[in-house]
Design an enzyme around this catalytic site. Sequence first.
Site, PDB file in Angstrom:
ATOM      1  N   HIS A 194       0.834  -1.201   0.000  1.00  0.00           N
ATOM      2  CA  HIS A 194       0.000   0.000   0.000  1.00  0.00           C
ATOM      3  C   HIS A 194       0.874   1.259   0.000  1.00  0.00           C
ATOM      4  CE1 HIS A 194      -3.660   2.301   1.447  1.00  0.00           C
ATOM      5  NE2 HIS A 194      -2.694   3.104   1.867  1.00  0.00           N
ATOM      6  N   GLU A 195       1.858   1.297   0.889  1.00  0.00           N
ATOM      7  CA  GLU A 195       2.717   2.488   0.962  1.00  0.00           C
ATOM      8  C   GLU A 195       3.549   2.648  -0.309  1.00  0.00           C
ATOM      9  OE1 GLU A 195       1.899   4.411   3.181  1.00  0.00           O
ATOM     10  OE2 GLU A 195       0.908   3.022   4.547  1.00  0.00           O
TER      11      GLU A 195
ATOM     12  N   HIS B  44       1.552   4.408  -2.816  1.00  0.00           N
ATOM     13  CA  HIS B  44       1.609   5.861  -2.583  1.00  0.00           C
ATOM     14  C   HIS B  44       2.903   6.425  -3.171  1.00  0.00           C
ATOM     15  CE1 HIS B  44      -1.959   6.471  -0.258  1.00  0.00           C
ATOM     16  NE2 HIS B  44      -1.546   5.891   0.850  1.00  0.00           N
TER      17      HIS B  44
ATOM     18  N   HIS C 128      -5.553   7.162  -2.375  1.00  0.00           N
ATOM     19  CA  HIS C 128      -6.460   6.082  -1.994  1.00  0.00           C
ATOM     20  C   HIS C 128      -7.560   5.886  -3.029  1.00  0.00           C
ATOM     21  CE1 HIS C 128      -5.019   6.961   2.278  1.00  0.00           C
ATOM     22  NE2 HIS C 128      -4.474   5.831   1.866  1.00  0.00           N
TER      23      HIS C 128
END
Length: 423
Positions: free
Chosen positions: A192-193, A196, A202
Site C-alpha cells: 500500500h505504501e 503511494h 487512496h
Amino acid sequence: CLFLFTAQTFFLRLRFGHQQSVRVNEDLEAVVYTLNRPVAGTRNIAGSLQEPLPQTGKTGSSVFPQAIQTTGVGVRGIKEGDMRMSLRMNRNSAGGTDKWPKTRSGPNRGLVRIPYKISRQYNRTQLAVIRSAIPTFTRHTCLRFVPRRTEVAFIYISNGKGCWADVGKTGHPSQTVSLGIPGCVIKGIVLHEFMHVAGFQHEHSRSDRNRYVKIYRQHVQPDMVANFDRYNDSVNYVVYDYNSVMHYSKNAFSKEIYLPTVQVIPKRKPEPIIGQRERLSPYDIEEVKYLYDCGAGTYQRCGRDFFNLATGSFNSPSYPSPYPAEAHCTWNITVQPGRFVNVTFKGIDISDSPVCQNDVILIHDGKNAAAPTMRTICGTQTGDISIVSTGRSMFIIFSSDPTRDSNRGFRAIFRESNEPKLT
Ligand SMILES: [Zn+2]
C-alpha cells in the site's frame, strides 16, 4: 525521526468552505493540514497519508496501541504557490512532474528505478517482510525498487509514527515511508505504501467514488477526516476497484469499531470486500502499468494482444496444468472496425471466492481496464461461456492470488463477429 516532530509543530489546520464540488456535502467539510512553511527546492506537489491499521487478526489493535492511530497528521500537503495546490493533488501524477523518472538508455532502459534505504531499526524478519513487497512490482510492472547507492532522490523507510508515505516523488533528497514497528510491518501495508510512493492516492478518494461508496464522516476520528477527502481531478486509469490495496476498510479510522466509515453502495449480496491488505489487485497492477506506460520487456508479460485477426485462442498459464500463484495475464483483442469480438470460454476451473476477490477473470468492453466491466468470473463452469463486445475491442485479465491452488484454469477461443450479440 527528528524531522517528523519538527514538521508537526508547523502544521496549520485550515478549513476550506467552498470547493468546486458543491453537490457533495462531505467535501464541503474537507479538512486539510498544510505544512505552513516553504520547502526549499521542492517543485512538486505531494502529500502523505496516515493509514488505519488492520482491526482484526494478529496485527490488530491489541498488538499495536490504538493511540498510534489517532496521533497521525492526516494529509500533509507540502505548500508551494497557493494553498489550493495542496488540495489539487491528483490520485496519481499524470502530469509527470512527480512521477519517478524512467531510464532512457542503457541496460535499464524503460525501467523506473525507485531507490530505497531502510532504517537500521528493523530486525532481520522485519527487513524480509519489507523486502517481500518488492517482487510483485518487479514481475508485473516496470517499477524497480532498488537499494540506494548514490542516487540523490530516494525513499527512506523508517520506524515512524504509524504507517504513511509521501505520495509520488516529492523532490526532497530523501522522502519518508513510515512503517511503524510492529503494526505497519506487514506485506500488504508495505505494498500500500509503495503504491503511494509510485504516485497513487487512496481508491476511495477517486473523483467518481460517490457512485461506489458512501463515506460517514460523522463516524471518522476528527483528526483523520482528511483521509476520506475526494479529489475532483483524479485521473482514473481503471474501473473503480473495491479490491484495491489502496481502498480503506469498512471501519477505517472509526470512532467506534462498530460504526462504519466507508459503506459500499448500492447495498448488495454478496457485498464487495473492501480494505484487503494481501496483494496488489489486478487493477492496481494495471494502473501502475498505465501511469508509467510500462513498455514491452520491462515486466514478465503473460497474455497477448491480438490485432485484426478473425479468430484465435488463448489460455491461462500452464493450461491444462494448474496455473501458478500470482499470475497476471492480459489479452487485448481488437478486430476490424465495425466488427465485434466474440469470446467463448471452453469451461473454466479457477478457485472460487464470494466476490471473486482471489482468482478471477475480468472482461472489459473496450481496449483496456478503464472500459466497463462486462463479466467477473471465478469458480468452476463446465459449459461454454460466450461474451460479445459492443465495440471492436475486448480486454481480458486473468489474475491469481498468492495462494497456489490445483485448479487448471481455462482455454478460450475468439472470433470476429458481425453482430454485437451472440449469434
Ligand atoms: Zn494510504
